[in-house]
Write a protein that holds these residues in place. Structure first.
Motif, short mmCIF file in Angstrom:
data_model
loop_
_atom_site.label_atom_id
_atom_site.label_comp_id
_atom_site.label_asym_id
_atom_site.label_seq_id
_atom_site.Cartn_x
_atom_site.Cartn_y
_atom_site.Cartn_z
N LEU A 84 7.76 -5.72 -10.36
CA LEU A 84 6.68 -5.52 -9.59
C LEU A 84 6.98 -5.52 -8.03
O LEU A 84 7.24 -6.61 -7.66
N SER A 85 7.66 -4.45 -6.81
CA SER A 85 8.19 -4.68 -5.40
C SER A 85 6.76 -4.31 -4.86
O SER A 85 5.97 -4.42 -4.91
N PRO A 86 7.44 -4.21 -3.25
CA PRO A 86 6.11 -4.85 -2.51
C PRO A 86 6.05 -3.27 -2.33
O PRO A 86 6.54 -2.38 -2.71
N LEU A 87 5.04 -3.37 -1.62
CA LEU A 87 4.36 -1.94 -1.52
C LEU A 87 4.83 -0.95 -0.21
O LEU A 87 5.86 -1.26 1.04
N ARG A 88 5.35 -0.06 0.09
CA ARG A 88 6.29 0.24 0.86
C ARG A 88 5.47 0.79 2.27
O ARG A 88 4.38 0.84 2.64
N SER A 89 6.29 0.05 2.93
CA SER A 89 5.65 -0.41 4.92
C SER A 89 6.06 -0.35 5.78
O SER A 89 7.31 0.01 5.43
#
Length: 294
Positions: free
Chosen positions: A236-241
């Motif tokens: 699971l990758s971080p949320l796109r920011s």
């Protein structure tokens, strides 16, 4: 824009719970129409129902009219299958692709029976796993069960913790693992095992359960993979920011999932909060400093 997101998503969940030709109403709509319906129309109370967004239950009504069918199969809500999925205080933001990927893996007939959702602490593994489990509830006739492993450190307690989550009582004089294996053997269900990273020494128990129950599937959340045969990892990758100091417009910033999540949670704490020109740079900087971690 942002204010309408969760309500509109909830309407979509309500519509998805019904069947062709069935008109469903929320409690808010029913209250507005009460006493104002034309002659011959009525509303049937279908009770409190848990929609698949995992939020608080919704009182659901069905419109009754002479030219509409009256009898339908049970609503496709969480109540239709056994489960213990916990109520969530907030909606899921920006994880549609990850939820869809989990569902595809666990739904595939020849797919893996053990899927590990991996990633660092705080990235949102539990919430994503719960949403995938809720969406898949109709695929598992004997239930979808959430097992919180965070409180335990001894892997020998895993079978008892699973048994407690599904409401399986111990049998005097019989090991709980044997009772659990026997109970699972003839059932088709999904277990969500949350926070497995501190119990990796007991990963072999999961292989035992999968061997004993051919229609059992496991969705594990962990900071580390289990290294079991047949395991499929989904990182699971971080949320796109946003990247700080890029000068992006307000409209562009608002569609970053990390910013959308920040705005929703801030508005939950202070109702008047909204993304605007005066705070956009600060919000973007916070999301960037946190690397998109919820």
């Amino acid at each position: 824009g942002d204010w309408f997101g969760p309500p509109l998503n909830r309407v979509a969940r309500l519509l998805a719970a019904g069947h062709g030709g069935q008109v469903l109403l929320s409690a808010a709509v029913q209250a507005q129409l009460d006493g104002r319906l034309p002659a011959g129309l009525g509303m049937r109370d279908l009770g409190l129902r848990r929609l698949k967004d995992l939020r608080q239950p919704e009182q659901v009504f069905q419109l009754v009219a002479p030219d509409l069918p009256a009898d339908f199969p049970p609503l496709a809500t969480l109540d239709a299958r056994p489960n213990n999925l916990p109520i969530q205080r907030s909606s899921l933001v920006g994880r549609e692709d990850e939820v869809a990927a989990l569902m595809a893996l666990l739904r595939a007939e020849a797919g893996p029976r053990l899927v590990t959702l991996s990633g660092p602490g705080g990235i949102g593994k539990t919430r994503v796993a719960l949403q995938a489990a809720a969406n898949l509830i109709d695929d598992f006739p004997h239930g979808t069960w959430f097992v919180d492993l965070a409180p335990i450190r001894d892997w020998a307690l895993i079978p008892g913790t699973i048994a407690q989550a599904i409401g399986l009582p111990e049998q005097p004089g019989r090991p709980i693992l044997a009772t659990l294996r026997s109970w699972l053997a003839g059932r088709e269900l999904l277990l969500v095992l949350d926070n497995f990273e501190q119990l990796l020494a007991g990963a072999g128990l999961l292989s035992e359960l999968l061997s004993a129950a051919p229609k059992l599937k496991l969705l594990v959340t962990s900071r580390a993979v289990l290294h079991l045969e047949g395991e499929r990892e989904l990182p699971l990758s971080p949320l796109r920011s946003p990247v700080r100091d890029t000068g992006e417009s307000l409209a562009v910033l608002a569609v970053y999932p990390a910013v959308e999540l920040f705005v929703q949670r801030a508005a939950g704490a202070r109702a008047e909060f909204a993304l605007n020109r005066s705070n956009a740079a600060a919000v973007a900087a916070i999301c960037a400093r946190l690397d998109g971690l919820p």
